[in-house]
Design an enzyme around this catalytic site. Sequence first.
Site, PDB file in Angstrom:
ATOM      1  N   LYS A 120       0.832  -1.207   0.000  1.00 29.29           N
ATOM      2  CA  LYS A 120       0.000   0.000   0.000  1.00 29.29           C
ATOM      3  C   LYS A 120       0.867   1.257   0.000  1.00 29.29           C
ATOM      4  O   LYS A 120       0.632   2.186  -0.773  1.00 29.29           O
ATOM      5  CB  LYS A 120      -0.930   0.011   1.214  1.00 29.29           C
ATOM      6  N   ASP A 138      -6.552   1.160   0.911  1.00 27.85           N
ATOM      7  CA  ASP A 138      -6.584   1.292   2.369  1.00 27.85           C
ATOM      8  C   ASP A 138      -7.979   0.896   2.852  1.00 27.85           C
ATOM      9  O   ASP A 138      -8.784   0.348   2.100  1.00 27.85           O
ATOM     10  CB  ASP A 138      -6.210   2.714   2.800  1.00 27.85           C
TER      11      ASP A 138
END
Length: 211
Positions: A120, A138
């Site tokens: 991420k 997320d």
Amino acid sequence: MKTQDIETFFDRLAEAHPDPQTELEYVNDFTLLVAVVLSAQATDVGVNKATRALFQDVRDPAAMVALGEEGLREHIKTIGLYNSKARNVIALSEKLLAEHDGRVPSSRAALEALPGVGRKTANVVLNTAFGEPTLAVDTHVFRVSNRTGLAPGKTVEAVEERLMSVVPKAHIMDAHHYLILHGRHLCKARRPECWRCPVADLCAYEGKTTA
């Protein structure tokens, strides 16, 4: 969600956020990387409060190493998991100096090899700093993708893969910003504000709320 609906979905989000940007505050690629590492399991607001003073003086790996782990902890002690994050930021700063001439690398493999950097974080840096068409999934992106029926998946990886296959090319660069902002400000976890949502008619969520 049908292809035409997905195109309309992103057209409307783009209209709502014509110039989407990360809400993390940073001054260069290095401070962006640090801010994203610090944002894990923390809010952007909380990270920004902690880093405003820090980034006035510490803007490169050498300055971060000079500050040291104890000095960094003092700056970020209001952020969750600050002890481990301080260790990772100092370690990644040392690695940047030793292996990348103090520069943030532009490859996924090199980024993910840095302490505290996962997929991420690498996606955010690749997109924001280097203009790569990546999607950082997320909690907001994961929730919006599943709740709306845009890109359902049981794992972050599955949602990312699905998004990359369905997001229109015209919106791929800003797609994760659109979804993050939509999830943070409208499609909230506890009570989504469906009554003022620009894509409510395209959304598959059965528990739509009213004002």
